[in-house]
Scaffold this active site. Structure first.
Site, mmCIF file in Angstrom:
data_model
loop_
_atom_site.group_PDB
_atom_site.id
_atom_site.type_symbol
_atom_site.label_atom_id
_atom_site.label_comp_id
_atom_site.label_asym_id
_atom_site.label_seq_id
_atom_site.Cartn_x
_atom_site.Cartn_y
_atom_site.Cartn_z
ATOM 1 N N TRP A 176 0.856 -1.191 0.000
ATOM 2 C CA TRP A 176 0.000 0.000 0.000
ATOM 3 C C TRP A 176 0.889 1.236 0.000
ATOM 4 O O TRP A 176 1.871 1.289 0.737
ATOM 5 C CB TRP A 176 -0.918 0.051 1.234
ATOM 6 C CG TRP A 176 -1.675 1.345 1.276
ATOM 7 C CD1 TRP A 176 -2.748 1.688 0.519
ATOM 8 C CD2 TRP A 176 -1.375 2.497 2.095
ATOM 9 N NE1 TRP A 176 -3.142 2.982 0.804
ATOM 10 C CE2 TRP A 176 -2.319 3.491 1.760
ATOM 11 C CE3 TRP A 176 -0.397 2.772 3.058
ATOM 12 C CZ2 TRP A 176 -2.321 4.752 2.362
ATOM 13 C CZ3 TRP A 176 -0.392 4.038 3.660
ATOM 14 C CH2 TRP A 176 -1.347 5.005 3.323
ATOM 15 N N GLU A 217 -3.013 -2.861 -2.566
ATOM 16 C CA GLU A 217 -4.152 -2.323 -1.804
ATOM 17 C C GLU A 217 -4.529 -0.935 -2.312
ATOM 18 O O GLU A 217 -3.738 0.000 -2.235
ATOM 19 C CB GLU A 217 -3.760 -2.260 -0.318
ATOM 20 C CG GLU A 217 -4.832 -1.648 0.571
ATOM 21 C CD GLU A 217 -4.397 -1.575 2.046
ATOM 22 O OE1 GLU A 217 -3.220 -1.896 2.351
ATOM 23 O OE2 GLU A 217 -5.239 -1.192 2.877
ATOM 24 N N LYS A 219 -7.053 2.604 -2.620
ATOM 25 C CA LYS A 219 -7.694 3.510 -1.669
ATOM 26 C C LYS A 219 -8.433 4.579 -2.456
ATOM 27 O O LYS A 219 -8.032 4.919 -3.565
ATOM 28 C CB LYS A 219 -6.621 4.132 -0.767
ATOM 29 C CG LYS A 219 -7.171 4.924 0.404
ATOM 30 C CD LYS A 219 -6.142 5.000 1.527
ATOM 31 C CE LYS A 219 -6.558 5.986 2.588
ATOM 32 N NZ LYS A 219 -5.734 5.907 3.791
ATOM 33 N N ASP A 250 -9.302 -3.203 1.321
ATOM 34 C CA ASP A 250 -9.425 -2.670 2.676
ATOM 35 C C ASP A 250 -10.843 -2.127 2.763
ATOM 36 O O ASP A 250 -11.239 -1.260 1.966
ATOM 37 C CB ASP A 250 -8.382 -1.572 2.906
ATOM 38 C CG ASP A 250 -8.414 -1.040 4.328
ATOM 39 O OD1 ASP A 250 -9.515 -0.668 4.796
ATOM 40 O OD2 ASP A 250 -7.356 -0.992 4.984
ATOM 41 N N HIS A 253 -11.542 1.571 2.447
ATOM 42 C CA HIS A 253 -10.955 2.335 1.346
ATOM 43 C C HIS A 253 -11.886 2.594 0.167
ATOM 44 O O HIS A 253 -11.433 2.689 -0.971
ATOM 45 C CB HIS A 253 -9.693 1.630 0.847
ATOM 46 C CG HIS A 253 -8.551 1.747 1.801
ATOM 47 N ND1 HIS A 253 -7.270 1.396 1.489
ATOM 48 C CD2 HIS A 253 -8.495 2.197 3.072
ATOM 49 C CE1 HIS A 253 -6.476 1.606 2.514
ATOM 50 N NE2 HIS A 253 -7.211 2.083 3.499
ATOM 51 N N HIS A 277 -8.035 -6.286 4.164
ATOM 52 C CA HIS A 277 -7.783 -5.590 5.412
ATOM 53 C C HIS A 277 -9.173 -5.273 5.924
ATOM 54 O O HIS A 277 -9.850 -4.390 5.378
ATOM 55 C CB HIS A 277 -7.011 -4.290 5.181
ATOM 56 C CG HIS A 277 -5.526 -4.455 5.194
ATOM 57 N ND1 HIS A 277 -4.669 -3.406 4.994
ATOM 58 C CD2 HIS A 277 -4.750 -5.553 5.420
ATOM 59 C CE1 HIS A 277 -3.422 -3.849 5.081
ATOM 60 N NE2 HIS A 277 -3.448 -5.142 5.329
ATOM 61 N N ASP A 285 -12.127 6.621 6.241
ATOM 62 C CA ASP A 285 -11.229 5.502 6.558
ATOM 63 C C ASP A 285 -10.698 5.665 7.982
ATOM 64 O O ASP A 285 -9.514 5.847 8.200
ATOM 65 C CB ASP A 285 -10.075 5.507 5.541
ATOM 66 C CG ASP A 285 -9.124 4.342 5.726
ATOM 67 O OD1 ASP A 285 -9.602 3.269 6.130
ATOM 68 O OD2 ASP A 285 -7.921 4.511 5.477
ATOM 69 N N ASP A 287 -10.627 3.607 10.543
ATOM 70 C CA ASP A 287 -9.989 2.452 11.186
ATOM 71 C C ASP A 287 -10.479 2.196 12.606
ATOM 72 O O ASP A 287 -9.686 2.021 13.529
ATOM 73 C CB ASP A 287 -8.461 2.594 11.157
ATOM 74 C CG ASP A 287 -7.906 2.451 9.747
ATOM 75 O OD1 ASP A 287 -8.126 1.390 9.148
ATOM 76 O OD2 ASP A 287 -7.279 3.396 9.241
ATOM 77 N N ASP A 317 -7.260 -4.625 9.903
ATOM 78 C CA ASP A 317 -6.551 -3.347 9.810
ATOM 79 C C ASP A 317 -7.376 -2.240 10.443
ATOM 80 O O ASP A 317 -8.216 -1.630 9.788
ATOM 81 C CB ASP A 317 -6.239 -3.007 8.337
ATOM 82 C CG ASP A 317 -5.432 -1.710 8.217
ATOM 83 O OD1 ASP A 317 -4.954 -1.205 9.246
ATOM 84 O OD2 ASP A 317 -5.286 -1.209 7.083
HETATM 85 C C1 RNT Z 1 -3.796 2.773 5.019
HETATM 86 C C2 RNT Z 1 -3.864 1.333 4.677
HETATM 87 C C3 RNT Z 1 -2.749 0.486 5.192
HETATM 88 C C4 RNT Z 1 -2.444 0.714 6.657
HETATM 89 C C5 RNT Z 1 -1.656 -0.367 7.324
HETATM 90 C C6 RNT Z 1 -0.992 0.090 8.562
HETATM 91 O O1 RNT Z 1 -4.907 3.468 4.667
HETATM 92 O O2 RNT Z 1 -5.081 0.797 5.112
HETATM 93 O O3 RNT Z 1 -3.044 -0.836 4.942
HETATM 94 O O4 RNT Z 1 -3.584 0.935 7.407
HETATM 95 O O5 RNT Z 1 -0.817 -0.955 6.449
HETATM 96 ZN ZN ZN Z 2 -5.256 -1.334 4.940
#
Ligand code: RNT
Ligand code: ZN
Length: 412
Positions: A176, A217, A219, A250, A253, A277, A285, A287, A317
């Site tokens: 990523w 990955e 986004k 993810d 994302h 993720h 995003d 998290d 993640d």
């Molecule tokens: C960031 C991505 C990435 C990170 C991790 C720490 O937006 O999601 O994957 O969150 O690798």
């Molecule tokens: Zn991620």
């Protein structure tokens, strides 16, 4: 209660014992970075660009020893097969510049994983680095910046290969990058073309496909890069499909109303597998820790329906720095396991038949009916069979652990 619940599921032609055996085989990759707000073990662990964690909960783990102590504590409460998802910034031995990592830097992790029968996954760390120029890495207009990160990723592949080889569980190397622009770009094609060329160079490194996979990955946007993300979903969908590597979704994302679960079947029709993720985006995003909500359930449902549990890489993640970090890890990991269990306890053949017979009224009725089936009883039994703690037990034990480490971490 378990015997009774089994009978209820049998009416829906679900063999609960079978379900439990299947769940036992699904590895969940537990991300190390929830435990220290993505700080890692290099320098002072400050996040200087590309990623942010919010919150100030005390007693954060610093360094390998504290982090693995916390990880051990968390693992006690997560039943079933597990892997640990590492970032390159978690070098635990002979720390070198990120570009130059080798398996040696991760030997303590390999040992840790071996002793506990865990697998390891890996992520090159392409954020919080002076080698990000204006927030750009693999798509930078500067060749030396691109070369730095290309080397880092090539070395990350070798580290991942070592993980896969020595631990006997296939390992994932997930790439990523934060590259993007705050305001309207003058050139969208240029950075994407450079990213494509950088990636081609990265994956030109030979690696053993039997022990590892590479994923990319995408986004939709990030803070400070609101107008343009070089590694967009379309870019990586095409890149992965044409290079025979994997896409990593993810779940944070995408646009907030986009259904990530809906993408799984399409991806599986064109790719050998896919990776995740799993995260919980709250309006962006963000998290957040996984809750057992509809979005998570839908992802688990698709994985089961598409018969992808055996081949998909399921990694977590999220990083909430405002609550106890061990508890955060446990809550999220248990929730995805519950979601997969519920998905396995669902009579998909019956529901598909209703759909194919255009019986949408009954489909709706049954879909709602099965929500109240006694899955929680099966979950308790699963935890018991795995010698793991039940829903009502684990939290107080984590609080006790917090009490034990409190003083040490306050006075260091
Ligand atoms: C960031 C991505 C990435 C990170 C991790 C720490 O937006 O999601 O994957 O969150 O690798
Ligand atoms: Zn991620």
């Amino acid at each position: 209660m378990f015997e009774q619940a089994k009978k209820i599921y049998a009416k829906y032609k679900i063999d609960v014992n079978n379900v439990l055996e299947r769940l036992k085989k699904v590895p969940i990759s537990i991300h190390c970075w929830q435990l220290d707000d993505v700080s890692g073990f290099e320098d002072d662990g400050k996040l200087t660009g590309g990623i942010q964690a919010t919150g100030n909960y005390p007693y954060k783990a610093i360094g390998f020893k504290e982090l693995t102590n916390d990880l051990d504590e968390a693992l006690k409460y997560i039943p079933g097969k597990k892997k640990i998802n590492l970032h390159a910034s978690y070098q635990a031995n002979n720390i070198v510049d990120r570009r130059d990592i080798t398996p040696l830097q991760f030997e303590p992790w390999i040992k840790y994983a071996k002793e506990r029968g865990l697998g390891l996954d890996f992520n090159p760390t392409i954020f919080s680095s002076p080698m990000l120029k204006d927030g750009l890495s693999l798509s930078s207009p500067e060749k030396d910046v691109r070369d730095y990160w290309i080397k880092h990723c090539q070395n990350a592949i070798k580290v991942t290969e070592e993980f896969g080889k020595t631990l006997g569980q296939k390992s994932l190397c997930n790439i990523w990058i934060p590259d993007g622009l705050k305001d309207t770009p003058a050139d969208r094609m240029g950075p994407r073309k450079r990213l494509l060329e950088s990636l081609d160079e990265i994956i030109s490194v030979p690696y053993d496909h039997n022990v590892m996979d590479i994923s990319v990955e995408s986004k939709v946007f990030g803070i400070g890069v609101e107008s343009y993300t070089v590694g967009s979903n379309e870019f990586y969908l095409n890149y992965a499909a044409t290079r025979n590597i994997l896409c990593l979704l993810d779940t944070g994302h995408f646009h907030p109303t986009e259904n990530v679960a809906d993408k799984i079947s399409s991806l599986l029709l064109f790719n050998k597998s896919l990776a995740f993720h799993v995260s919980r985006p709250v309006r962006w995003d963000s998290d957040h820790v996984l809750r057992l909500n509809d979005d998570l359930q839908d992802v688990a449902n698709e994985l089961v329906k598409c018969n992808a549990l055996d081949k998909a890489y399921i990694g977590l993640d999220y990083f909430d720095a405002s609550i106890n970090r061990v508890a955060a890890l446990v809550i999220g990991a248990r929730n995805i396991l519950k979601a997969i269990l519920i998905a396995l306890l669902t009579p998909w053949d019956y529901l598909k038949e209703l759909q194919d017979n255009y019986d949408h009224t009954k489909l709706l009725a049954i879909q709602e009916e099965i929500k109240t089936l006694p899955w929680a009883v099966i979950w308790d039994e699963y935890c018991k069979q795995m010698n793991c703690y039940s829903e009502s037990e684990w939290f107080e034990l984590v609080m006790q652990y917090e009490k034990n480490i409190k003083e040490m971490r306050e006075n260091r």
